[in-house]
Design a protein around this motif. Sequence first.
Motif, PDB file in Angstrom:
ATOM      1  N   LEU A   5       0.854  -1.190   0.000  1.00 54.84           N
ATOM      2  CA  LEU A   5       0.000   0.000   0.000  1.00 54.84           C
ATOM      3  C   LEU A   5       0.889   1.240   0.000  1.00 54.84           C
ATOM      4  N   PRO A   6       0.910   1.979  -1.113  1.00 55.96           N
ATOM      5  CA  PRO A   6       1.740   3.187  -1.182  1.00 55.96           C
ATOM      6  C   PRO A   6       1.258   4.241  -0.193  1.00 55.96           C
ATOM      7  N   VAL A  87      -4.428   2.939  -4.378  1.00 53.54           N
ATOM      8  CA  VAL A  87      -4.871   1.720  -3.694  1.00 53.54           C
ATOM      9  C   VAL A  87      -5.252   0.674  -4.741  1.00 53.54           C
ATOM     10  N   ARG A  88      -4.558  -0.461  -4.726  1.00 53.10           N
ATOM     11  CA  ARG A  88      -4.728  -1.477  -5.769  1.00 53.10           C
ATOM     12  C   ARG A  88      -6.180  -1.925  -5.939  1.00 53.10           C
ATOM     13  N   GLN A 140       0.213  -5.117  -7.395  1.00 53.09           N
ATOM     14  CA  GLN A 140       0.171  -3.710  -7.768  1.00 53.09           C
ATOM     15  C   GLN A 140       1.252  -3.357  -8.791  1.00 53.09           C
ATOM     16  N   ILE A 141       1.032  -3.753 -10.015  1.00 51.56           N
ATOM     17  CA  ILE A 141       1.970  -3.429 -11.079  1.00 51.56           C
ATOM     18  C   ILE A 141       1.857  -1.951 -11.421  1.00 51.56           C
ATOM     19  N   ALA A 182       5.400   4.966  -4.703  1.00 54.17           N
ATOM     20  CA  ALA A 182       4.161   4.418  -5.245  1.00 54.17           C
ATOM     21  C   ALA A 182       4.306   2.960  -5.653  1.00 54.17           C
ATOM     22  N   HIS A 183       5.564   2.536  -5.929  1.00 56.26           N
ATOM     23  CA  HIS A 183       5.806   1.166  -6.384  1.00 56.26           C
ATOM     24  C   HIS A 183       7.176   0.688  -5.947  1.00 56.26           C
ATOM     25  N   THR A 184       7.319  -0.622  -5.893  1.00 56.27           N
ATOM     26  CA  THR A 184       8.638  -1.223  -5.678  1.00 56.27           C
ATOM     27  C   THR A 184       9.355  -1.255  -7.027  1.00 56.27           C
TER      28      THR A 184
END
Length: 206
Positions: A5-6, A87-88, A140-141, A182-184
């Motif tokens: 969750l970002p 939020v995915r 969560q791509i 926002a993402h890995t």
Amino acid sequence: MSTFLPPAPPTYSEASTRVKAAKLITDVLAPANLVIALLLLVGWHSTNSFTGVAWGLLGALFCGIIPITIVQLGVRRGRLTDKHVRVRKQRIVPLAASLVSVVVGIVLLYVLDAPSEVSALVVAMLVGLASTLAVTVWWQISAHNAVAGGTFMILLLVFGPAVLPAILIVLAVGWSRRVLKAHTLAQLCCGTALGAVAAIVFILLR
């Protein structure tokens, strides 16, 4: 299923210079903006005239303008946290609604006998969107990097090596999403790779 969750990004007034730059890049190079720009450019290339731009604009209506309107309505009604839908779980409904919009656009383009490059691009966008939705159900791509990666590869296919500097779009978007947490890195890399799926479909259909 991913539990990533970002965090909510700070406002511009609260952000550091670095974060402000990241927010600006994320906003300017948002998926809908890139989709619209790509369709207009490929539309122009398809006929080398403003007629092609008009075809691109028609595609952009269903692939970019309507989808971003769906998201904005969701934000206004409180169903979505923000315009980038961090939020995915909240992404599934707007992505599915956008999928329907793109399908309608494809049907209309084929019925009206649009240039093959424009029709092929919209079909490619449909495949990319469907792939993103399928992955989003459990992970969560990065949709930002999926669109940025696809945009770069399709520009390269259409306009050739002259647009190689456009790789900076992919790098800038990836940097901005990491800065905003926002993402890995894996989500960004896989998103970019997913853009190749749309590019392959485009080259097969054009």
